[in-house]
Design an enzyme around this catalytic site. Structure first.
Site, mmCIF file in Angstrom:
data_model
loop_
_atom_site.group_PDB
_atom_site.id
_atom_site.type_symbol
_atom_site.label_atom_id
_atom_site.label_comp_id
_atom_site.label_asym_id
_atom_site.label_seq_id
_atom_site.Cartn_x
_atom_site.Cartn_y
_atom_site.Cartn_z
ATOM 1 C CE LYS A 54 -3.627 -2.513 1.976
ATOM 2 N NZ LYS A 54 -4.444 -2.787 3.349
ATOM 3 C CD GLN A 98 -3.384 -4.246 6.550
ATOM 4 O OE1 GLN A 98 -3.243 -3.353 6.055
ATOM 5 N NE2 GLN A 98 -3.834 -5.287 6.320
ATOM 6 C CG ASP A 121 -9.814 -0.617 4.986
ATOM 7 O OD1 ASP A 121 -9.805 -0.976 3.769
ATOM 8 O OD2 ASP A 121 -9.223 -1.435 5.754
#
Ligand code: NAP
Length: 283
Positions: A54, A98, A121
């Site tokens: 990422k 994450q 997200d």
């Protein structure tokens, strides 16, 4: 029949070029580069790999990223304070924590602490709710990435029977909502579903997100269907493999994603799209 391969890696590279161009234009128009904060807790090897991909993609497309690393024994309060600080930071447009977090941390509380406008997200209940209510803002990355792949192969979704295997908040549930929004008739399967082969056999569009190598047998696949394998597992030899028996399935399906090189790169590129979207919405 031998299925056409849906090359997510190639398509994501093409999208990366487009986003890079869009960000360049955004900056030329007088805005600062979009800013993404990535938070990682603990040393789970898979999470380390995902996070580094990422960050690397941010560099490639022109997003300014900051990485916040914490040890596995970090307390809930410390993370909450960081999220509060990032929520207030005017240079940050997107916050990504994450997942999964190490045991002992309350994932739900941390996800809900993120400002929904910075929730790139798309996992905050506000954003999941917007998707459920058919007016999405920031959409969960993996399901949105799968929709982008399906749009690109021009498959007719309206009226198709879509079967989603896996019902997690991260993938299965929002995936089903995306497909419903695209006018599919949707079946969701999970660990208590009876007669999985029968459900799979009905799927014009099959999306599998379980995390069990080879769970879906090739002979279950409906001939001519589209098979999207989200699962990522390690074989005994250490190779990355999906949830679907790829070799057998490709002789029945019309289209199929490989693992690796299918959905994974789309998740990363969708995060970039969401970050640019968040920057635009916040400006
Ligand atoms: P998860 O939270 O563990 O959820 C797994 C789901 O599968 C659950 O809904 C579970 O049912 C269901 N399930 C378990 N056994 C089953 C069975 N025998 N038959 C049918 N359903 C079954 O996993 P996740 O976070 O959604 O991730 C799923 C997979 O996708 C993992 O391999 C993960 O690494 C991968 N993934 C890949 C990407 C990517 O970008 N490629 C992104 C995210 C995740 P219950 O609800 O009944 O427990």
């Amino acid at each position: 029949m031998s299925a056409k391969i849906i090359d997510g890696k190639k398509f994501a590279a093409h999208l990366a070029d487009n986003i890079k161009g869009e960000i360049l234009q955004w900056v030329t128009d007088g805005h600062r580069a979009p800013g993404l904060a990535v938070v990682i807790v603990g040393d789970d090897p898979a999470s380390q790999v995902y996070v580094s991909k990422k960050i690397k993609m941010c560099e490639q497309v022109g997003i300014s990223s900051s990485l916040h690393r914490f040890s596995a024994d970090t307390g809930q309060q410390e993370l909450i304070e960081l999220i509060d600080q990032l929520n207030q930071d005017p240079k940050i447009d997107g916050i990504l924590v994450q997942l999964p977090l190490p045991g002992g941390l309350n994932e739900e509380q941390i996800t809900e602490r993120i400002d929904p406008k910075k929730d790139v997200d798309g996992l905050h209940p506000y954003n999941l709710g917007r998707l459920a209510a058919q007016s999405p803002l920031l959409r969960p990355c993996t399901p949105r990435g799968v929709m982008t792949l399906l749009e690109n192969i021009n498959v007719d979704l309206a009226g198709a029977h879509a079967v989603v295997i896996g019902a997690s908040n991260l993938v299965g549930r929002p995936m089903a909502l995306e497909l419903l929004r695209a006018r599919c008739t949707v079946t969701i399967c999970h660990s208590r579903t009876r007669d999985l082969p029968k459900q799979v056999g009905q799927a014009d569009i099959l999306v599998v997100a379980v995390g069990q190598a080879g769970l879906i047998k090739g002979e279950w696949i409906k001939p001519g269907s589209v098979v999207i394998d989200v699962g990522t597992n390690r074989s005994e030899a250490g190779h990355l493999i999906g949830d679907v028996e790829f070799e057998a399935a490709r002789h029945r399906a019309a289209w199929i994603t490989p693992v690796p090189g299918g959905v994974g790169p789309m998740t990363v590129i969708t995060l970039m799209q969401n970050t640019l979207q968040a920057a635009r919405n916040l400006s």
